[in-house]
Design a protein around this motif. Sequence first.
Motif, PDB file in Angstrom:
ATOM      1  N   GLN A  39      28.548 -12.534  19.891  1.00 16.58           N
ATOM      2  CA  GLN A  39      28.901 -11.226  20.447  1.00 16.58           C
ATOM      3  C   GLN A  39      27.830 -10.176  20.172  1.00 16.58           C
ATOM      4  OE1 GLN A  39      32.792 -10.763  21.387  1.00 16.58           O
ATOM      5  NE2 GLN A  39      33.114  -8.928  20.185  1.00 16.58           N
ATOM      6  N   CYS A  40      27.348 -10.128  18.907  1.00 18.96           N
ATOM      7  CA  CYS A  40      26.368  -9.084  18.571  1.00 18.96           C
ATOM      8  C   CYS A  40      25.041  -9.682  18.114  1.00 18.96           C
ATOM      9  CB  CYS A  40      26.924  -8.159  17.489  1.00 18.96           C
ATOM     10  SG  CYS A  40      27.170  -8.957  15.894  1.00 18.96           S
ATOM     11  N   ASN A  41      24.949 -11.025  18.085  1.00 19.77           N
ATOM     12  CA  ASN A  41      23.690 -11.718  17.801  1.00 19.77           C
ATOM     13  C   ASN A  41      23.202 -11.602  16.364  1.00 19.77           C
ATOM     14  OD1 ASN A  41      22.837 -13.356  19.842  1.00 19.77           O
ATOM     15  ND2 ASN A  41      21.929 -11.698  21.031  1.00 19.77           N
ATOM     16  N   GLU A  90      34.946 -14.787  10.796  1.00 17.76           N
ATOM     17  CA  GLU A  90      34.836 -13.417  11.283  1.00 17.76           C
ATOM     18  C   GLU A  90      33.431 -12.900  11.068  1.00 17.76           C
ATOM     19  OE1 GLU A  90      37.890  -9.967  10.583  1.00 17.76           O
ATOM     20  OE2 GLU A  90      36.276  -9.773   9.132  1.00 17.76           O
ATOM     21  N   CYS A  91      32.881 -12.319  12.099  1.00 20.14           N
ATOM     22  CA  CYS A  91      31.542 -11.731  12.011  1.00 20.14           C
ATOM     23  C   CYS A  91      31.576 -10.507  11.103  1.00 20.14           C
ATOM     24  CB  CYS A  91      31.066 -11.332  13.408  1.00 20.14           C
ATOM     25  SG  CYS A  91      29.524 -10.419  13.392  1.00 20.14           S
ATOM     26  N   PRO A  92      30.668 -10.453  10.084  1.00 24.75           N
ATOM     27  CA  PRO A  92      30.683  -9.313   9.157  1.00 24.75           C
ATOM     28  C   PRO A  92      30.142  -8.040   9.818  1.00 24.75           C
ATOM     29  CG  PRO A  92      28.838 -10.753   8.667  1.00 24.75           C
ATOM     30  CD  PRO A  92      29.635 -11.430   9.769  1.00 24.75           C
ATOM     31  N   ASN A  93      29.478  -8.185  10.944  1.00 21.00           N
ATOM     32  CA  ASN A  93      28.860  -7.031  11.598  1.00 21.00           C
ATOM     33  C   ASN A  93      29.795  -6.361  12.597  1.00 21.00           C
ATOM     34  OD1 ASN A  93      26.574  -5.323  12.122  1.00 21.00           O
ATOM     35  ND2 ASN A  93      26.370  -6.413  14.065  1.00 21.00           N
ATOM     36  N   CYS A  94      30.333  -7.143  13.528  1.00 21.34           N
ATOM     37  CA  CYS A  94      31.151  -6.537  14.577  1.00 21.34           C
ATOM     38  C   CYS A  94      32.619  -6.911  14.459  1.00 21.34           C
ATOM     39  CB  CYS A  94      30.620  -6.924  15.964  1.00 21.34           C
ATOM     40  SG  CYS A  94      30.893  -8.641  16.404  1.00 21.34           S
ATOM     41  N   GLY A  95      32.957  -7.829  13.536  1.00 16.54           N
ATOM     42  CA  GLY A  95      34.368  -8.150  13.331  1.00 16.54           C
ATOM     43  C   GLY A  95      34.946  -9.122  14.346  1.00 16.54           C
TER      44      GLY A  95
END
Length: 71
Positions: free
Chosen positions: A25-27, A60-65
């Motif tokens: 999603q946010c790379n 879960e992505c730590p950046n964008c959730g």
Amino acid sequence: MFLIIGTKFFSWGSDLTIQPMRCSQCNVVAPFKILKGMRFLTLFFIIPTIPLSGVKNMVECPNCGAKFLQS
Ligand SMILES: [Zn+2]
């Protein structure tokens, strides 16, 4: 009196993956949070009553959730 019944997805866990992963999603490339989650039937939106699914493993992505199901 009436009951308000809904469903809610609860997730828990705070472990991190050992290998960094790339978020689609946010790379970002980082260790992801390992979560377990389950969908519950709830009363009044907050009281979990009946589990509607088995436990699902997610990260879960730590950046964008963003959450990704793991097979
Ligand atoms: Zn992300």
